[in-house]
Design a protein around this motif. Structure first.
Motif, PDB file in Angstrom:
ATOM      1  N   TYR A   1       0.824  -1.212   0.000  1.00 52.41           N
ATOM      2  CA  TYR A   1       0.000   0.000   0.000  1.00 52.41           C
ATOM      3  C   TYR A   1       0.861   1.266   0.000  1.00 52.41           C
ATOM      4  O   TYR A   1       0.517   2.262  -0.649  1.00 52.41           O
ATOM      5  CB  TYR A   1      -0.917  -0.033   1.219  1.00 52.41           C
ATOM      6  CG  TYR A   1      -1.621   1.268   1.488  1.00 52.41           C
ATOM      7  CD1 TYR A   1      -2.640   1.722   0.658  1.00 52.41           C
ATOM      8  CD2 TYR A   1      -1.264   2.047   2.580  1.00 52.41           C
ATOM      9  CE1 TYR A   1      -3.276   2.921   0.894  1.00 52.41           C
ATOM     10  CE2 TYR A   1      -1.901   3.245   2.826  1.00 52.41           C
ATOM     11  CZ  TYR A   1      -2.908   3.680   1.986  1.00 52.41           C
ATOM     12  OH  TYR A   1      -3.536   4.874   2.227  1.00 52.41           O
TER      13      TYR A   1
ATOM     14  N   TYR B   1       3.117   1.281  -3.759  1.00 49.50           N
ATOM     15  CA  TYR B   1       2.615   1.064  -5.123  1.00 49.50           C
ATOM     16  C   TYR B   1       2.487   2.369  -5.904  1.00 49.50           C
ATOM     17  O   TYR B   1       2.527   2.374  -7.134  1.00 49.50           O
ATOM     18  CB  TYR B   1       1.282   0.299  -5.095  1.00 49.50           C
ATOM     19  CG  TYR B   1       0.056   1.126  -4.825  1.00 49.50           C
ATOM     20  CD1 TYR B   1      -0.803   1.494  -5.869  1.00 49.50           C
ATOM     21  CD2 TYR B   1      -0.271   1.521  -3.541  1.00 49.50           C
ATOM     22  CE1 TYR B   1      -1.941   2.235  -5.632  1.00 49.50           C
ATOM     23  CE2 TYR B   1      -1.406   2.256  -3.288  1.00 49.50           C
ATOM     24  CZ  TYR B   1      -2.246   2.610  -4.330  1.00 49.50           C
ATOM     25  OH  TYR B   1      -3.381   3.341  -4.087  1.00 49.50           O
ATOM     26  N   LEU B   2       2.328   3.514  -5.196  1.00 50.80           N
ATOM     27  CA  LEU B   2       2.231   4.775  -5.917  1.00 50.80           C
ATOM     28  C   LEU B   2       3.576   5.229  -6.470  1.00 50.80           C
ATOM     29  O   LEU B   2       3.618   6.060  -7.398  1.00 50.80           O
ATOM     30  CB  LEU B   2       1.667   5.860  -4.996  1.00 50.80           C
ATOM     31  CG  LEU B   2       0.216   5.660  -4.536  1.00 50.80           C
ATOM     32  CD1 LEU B   2      -0.201   6.793  -3.617  1.00 50.80           C
ATOM     33  CD2 LEU B   2      -0.718   5.602  -5.743  1.00 50.80           C
TER      34      LEU B   2
ATOM     35  N   LEU C   1      -4.713   2.183 -11.502  1.00 48.66           N
ATOM     36  CA  LEU C   1      -4.764   2.746 -10.143  1.00 48.66           C
ATOM     37  C   LEU C   1      -6.133   2.527  -9.509  1.00 48.66           C
ATOM     38  O   LEU C   1      -6.231   2.205  -8.317  1.00 48.66           O
ATOM     39  CB  LEU C   1      -4.439   4.236 -10.205  1.00 48.66           C
ATOM     40  CG  LEU C   1      -4.374   4.975  -8.875  1.00 48.66           C
ATOM     41  CD1 LEU C   1      -3.276   4.412  -8.006  1.00 48.66           C
ATOM     42  CD2 LEU C   1      -4.158   6.465  -9.104  1.00 48.66           C
ATOM     43  N   ASN C   2      -7.195   2.653 -10.305  1.00 49.13           N
ATOM     44  CA  ASN C   2      -8.536   2.399  -9.774  1.00 49.13           C
ATOM     45  C   ASN C   2      -8.718   0.934  -9.404  1.00 49.13           C
ATOM     46  O   ASN C   2      -9.323   0.608  -8.379  1.00 49.13           O
ATOM     47  CB  ASN C   2      -9.592   2.810 -10.806  1.00 49.13           C
ATOM     48  CG  ASN C   2      -9.636   4.313 -11.003  1.00 49.13           C
ATOM     49  OD1 ASN C   2      -9.302   5.072 -10.109  1.00 49.13           O
ATOM     50  ND2 ASN C   2     -10.049   4.738 -12.194  1.00 49.13           N
TER      51      ASN C   2
ATOM     52  N   ALA D   1      -6.295  -1.144  -8.526  1.00 52.41           N
ATOM     53  CA  ALA D   1      -5.513  -1.406  -7.312  1.00 52.41           C
ATOM     54  C   ALA D   1      -6.225  -0.888  -6.061  1.00 52.41           C
ATOM     55  O   ALA D   1      -6.229  -1.542  -5.009  1.00 52.41           O
ATOM     56  CB  ALA D   1      -4.132  -0.760  -7.438  1.00 52.41           C
ATOM     57  N   SER D   2      -6.858   0.273  -6.171  1.00 51.62           N
ATOM     58  CA  SER D   2      -7.593   0.810  -5.022  1.00 51.62           C
ATOM     59  C   SER D   2      -8.798  -0.060  -4.675  1.00 51.62           C
ATOM     60  O   SER D   2      -9.102  -0.273  -3.493  1.00 51.62           O
ATOM     61  CB  SER D   2      -8.063   2.236  -5.335  1.00 51.62           C
ATOM     62  OG  SER D   2      -6.948   3.081  -5.610  1.00 51.62           O
ATOM     63  N   ASP D   3      -9.451  -0.603  -5.696  1.00 48.89           N
ATOM     64  CA  ASP D   3     -10.583  -1.501  -5.427  1.00 48.89           C
ATOM     65  C   ASP D   3     -10.131  -2.758  -4.705  1.00 48.89           C
ATOM     66  O   ASP D   3     -10.804  -3.240  -3.777  1.00 48.89           O
ATOM     67  CB  ASP D   3     -11.274  -1.863  -6.742  1.00 48.89           C
ATOM     68  CG  ASP D   3     -11.987  -0.675  -7.359  1.00 48.89           C
ATOM     69  OD1 ASP D   3     -12.262   0.293  -6.618  1.00 48.89           O
ATOM     70  OD2 ASP D   3     -12.255  -0.701  -8.580  1.00 48.89           O
ATOM     71  N   TRP D   4      -8.988  -3.301  -5.100  1.00 46.12           N
ATOM     72  CA  TRP D   4      -8.481  -4.505  -4.445  1.00 46.12           C
ATOM     73  C   TRP D   4      -8.016  -4.211  -3.016  1.00 46.12           C
ATOM     74  O   TRP D   4      -8.159  -5.058  -2.124  1.00 46.12           O
ATOM     75  CB  TRP D   4      -7.334  -5.109  -5.253  1.00 46.12           C
ATOM     76  CG  TRP D   4      -7.844  -6.045  -6.319  1.00 46.12           C
ATOM     77  CD1 TRP D   4      -8.147  -5.752  -7.602  1.00 46.12           C
ATOM     78  CD2 TRP D   4      -8.123  -7.444  -6.151  1.00 46.12           C
ATOM     79  NE1 TRP D   4      -8.594  -6.866  -8.272  1.00 46.12           N
ATOM     80  CE2 TRP D   4      -8.583  -7.927  -7.387  1.00 46.12           C
ATOM     81  CE3 TRP D   4      -8.027  -8.335  -5.090  1.00 46.12           C
ATOM     82  CZ2 TRP D   4      -8.947  -9.263  -7.588  1.00 46.12           C
ATOM     83  CZ3 TRP D   4      -8.390  -9.656  -5.285  1.00 46.12           C
ATOM     84  CH2 TRP D   4      -8.844 -10.114  -6.529  1.00 46.12           C
ATOM     85  N   LEU D   5      -7.480  -3.022  -2.789  1.00 40.67           N
ATOM     86  CA  LEU D   5      -7.119  -2.649  -1.420  1.00 40.67           C
ATOM     87  C   LEU D   5      -8.357  -2.548  -0.530  1.00 40.67           C
ATOM     88  O   LEU D   5      -8.348  -2.991   0.623  1.00 40.67           O
ATOM     89  CB  LEU D   5      -6.360  -1.320  -1.421  1.00 40.67           C
ATOM     90  CG  LEU D   5      -4.912  -1.355  -1.916  1.00 40.67           C
ATOM     91  CD1 LEU D   5      -4.361   0.056  -2.044  1.00 40.67           C
ATOM     92  CD2 LEU D   5      -4.038  -2.177  -0.960  1.00 40.67           C
ATOM     93  N   CYS D   6      -9.429  -1.970  -1.077  1.00 50.65           N
ATOM     94  CA  CYS D   6     -10.678  -1.916  -0.321  1.00 50.65           C
ATOM     95  C   CYS D   6     -11.241  -3.307  -0.062  1.00 50.65           C
ATOM     96  O   CYS D   6     -11.760  -3.592   1.026  1.00 50.65           O
ATOM     97  CB  CYS D   6     -11.708  -1.069  -1.072  1.00 50.65           C
ATOM     98  SG  CYS D   6     -11.266   0.678  -1.219  1.00 50.65           S
TER      99      CYS D   6
ATOM    100  N   ASP E   1      -9.253  -4.860   2.713  1.00 46.87           N
ATOM    101  CA  ASP E   1      -9.599  -4.249   4.000  1.00 46.87           C
ATOM    102  C   ASP E   1     -10.941  -4.752   4.507  1.00 46.87           C
ATOM    103  O   ASP E   1     -11.110  -5.063   5.690  1.00 46.87           O
ATOM    104  CB  ASP E   1      -9.613  -2.731   3.848  1.00 46.87           C
ATOM    105  CG  ASP E   1      -9.647  -2.021   5.188  1.00 46.87           C
ATOM    106  OD1 ASP E   1      -9.418  -2.692   6.211  1.00 46.87           O
ATOM    107  OD2 ASP E   1      -9.900  -0.812   5.213  1.00 46.87           O
TER     108      ASP E   1
END
Length: 386
Positions: A78, A81-82, A94-95, A97-102, A105
């Motif tokens: 987390y 990755y940026l 990027l979208n 990756a953010s969905d998979w991080l959510c 979580d």
């Protein structure tokens, strides 16, 4: 070499796992080819099997599942990755990756709430997605994750500041506030209210409006348990800072800095706050003291009642009559009569006598001098001493 015996017991460090995720694998050459591979014609596929999507998928999945500290692995991904290199002009990766991080979580939250650990196997696919999105041959340098620790420390410090502020706050103000309202609604405008425009002159030269503003600031800071304390910076300079320093809770990075009071203005406000606190602490004490004094006076005025020793008045007593004084030879000696205190207070003061007469009227008749003298002799028997 072809058998995968004991691979489940292998474990790599966290930096090795992060490097595997963000690094594109290079094709392995001179890989072992068995006789069966030669007979089946699979020697060409053996040389490029590690760079195929399927091989990369299973390789990253096995590495992350055997890492052990999966939460720390996700935290490192987390925070790094940026900084990874990727060709994503439309930010679709990027979208994703953010969905998979959510998703990871939410899965962790669901597992902690329901204790259903069967969902843990789906979180292992997050590093695989990151590998296909951000893997490159020259990855950027991996940094150890520290954002969560810093955020926890800031949260702990903020809670401590709020608790110290609310603990000694005035009850009239405290009953209308809570930590959430203080941070979101009250403290941002309060910081501007506590910084009026004060001239750097003596308070006696202030106008009525300026005195009223100063008094208003002092009352607000006392009600909200705030004051200014002198501190020494690392440069050796002395500054006055707010205590508790709740300004850190509302000052966000990138925002325009608020107007700051001068050193003399903060010093004057801190002094006025201390004086006002002393006045408030003395007010109930003086009332109690005056009430106790009046009670004691009433009690002392009552007849037939014992008066305490500390309230009794000292009165002069008549001295015993003086005895005649005799000298060494047994002869009567005339001495000056000492007046009693009562006679001295009743009689009117007379004119001062001369210095010579005062010297003769003193009670000192003999003065001892060192040495031997035959001037005074007297016959004394031994039986007089027995």
């Amino acid at each position: 070499q072809t058998m995968s015996v004991g691979q489940k017991d292998t474990q790599k460090s966290l930096f090795s796992v992060w490097n595997e995720v963000f690094t594109m694998p290079r094709p392995k050459k001179h890989q072992f080819v068995s006789i069966q591979d030669l007979l089946e014609g699979r020697q060409d596929n053996k040389q490029t099997t590690n760079i195929t999507p399927l091989a990369r998928f299973y390789h990253i999945l096995d590495v992350c599942q055997s890492a052990g500290e999966f939460d720390r692995v996700l935290q490192g991904l987390y925070e790094n990755y940026l900084e990874a290199k990727s060709k994503d002009p439309h930010l679709k990766g990027l979208n994703l990756a953010s969905d998979w991080l959510c998703f990871a979580d939410l899965s962790k939250q669901f597992i902690s709430r329901t204790q259903d650990y069967s969902m843990m196997k789906f979180s292992s696919f997050l590093p695989v997605i990151f590998h296909f999105l951000y893997a490159s041959y020259n990855p950027s340098r991996i940094q150890f994750p520290h954002m969560q620790t810093d955020a926890n420390q800031k949260l702990l410090k903020a809670n401590h500041l709020l608790s110290s502020m609310i603990s000694d706050m005035s009850p009239v103000v405290r009953k209308f506030n809570n930590p959430q309202n203080l941070v979101l609604d009250l403290l941002p405008p309060l910081m501007d209210i506590l910084q009026p425009t004060l001239r750097p002159v003596n308070t006696q030269l202030y106008s009525s409006r300026e005195k009223e503003e100063l008094s208003n600031v002092v009352k607000i800071m006392i009600a909200y348990n705030m004051t200014y304390h002198q501190e020494k910076t690392n440069d050796g300079q002395y500054v006055y800072s707010l205590d508790p320093n709740v300004e850190e809770l509302v000052k966000l990075s990138g925002m325009k800095q608020r107007k700051q009071l001068t050193y003399a203005a903060k010093q004057m406000i801190a002094r006025e706050i201390e004086l006002e606190k002393m006045r408030k602490s003395e007010r109930p004490g003086t009332k109690q003291m005056s009430a106790s004094v009046t009670e004691k006076r009433v009690e002392s005025s009552k007849p037939n009642q014992a008066v305490p020793n500390h309230l009794q008045k000292l009165q002069a007593k008549n001295l015993a009559p003086e005895k005649p004084a005799f000298n060494f030879f047994g002869n009567f000696v005339k001495t000056k009569r000492v007046k009693s205190l009562v006679e001295e207070t009743t009689t009117e003061p007379k004119q001062a006598v001369k210095n010579t007469k005062e010297l003769l009227d003193t009670v000192i008749w003999f003065h001892f001098k060192e040495g031997f003298s035959n001037a005074v002799r007297r016959n004394v028997k031994v039986q007089d001493f027995l």
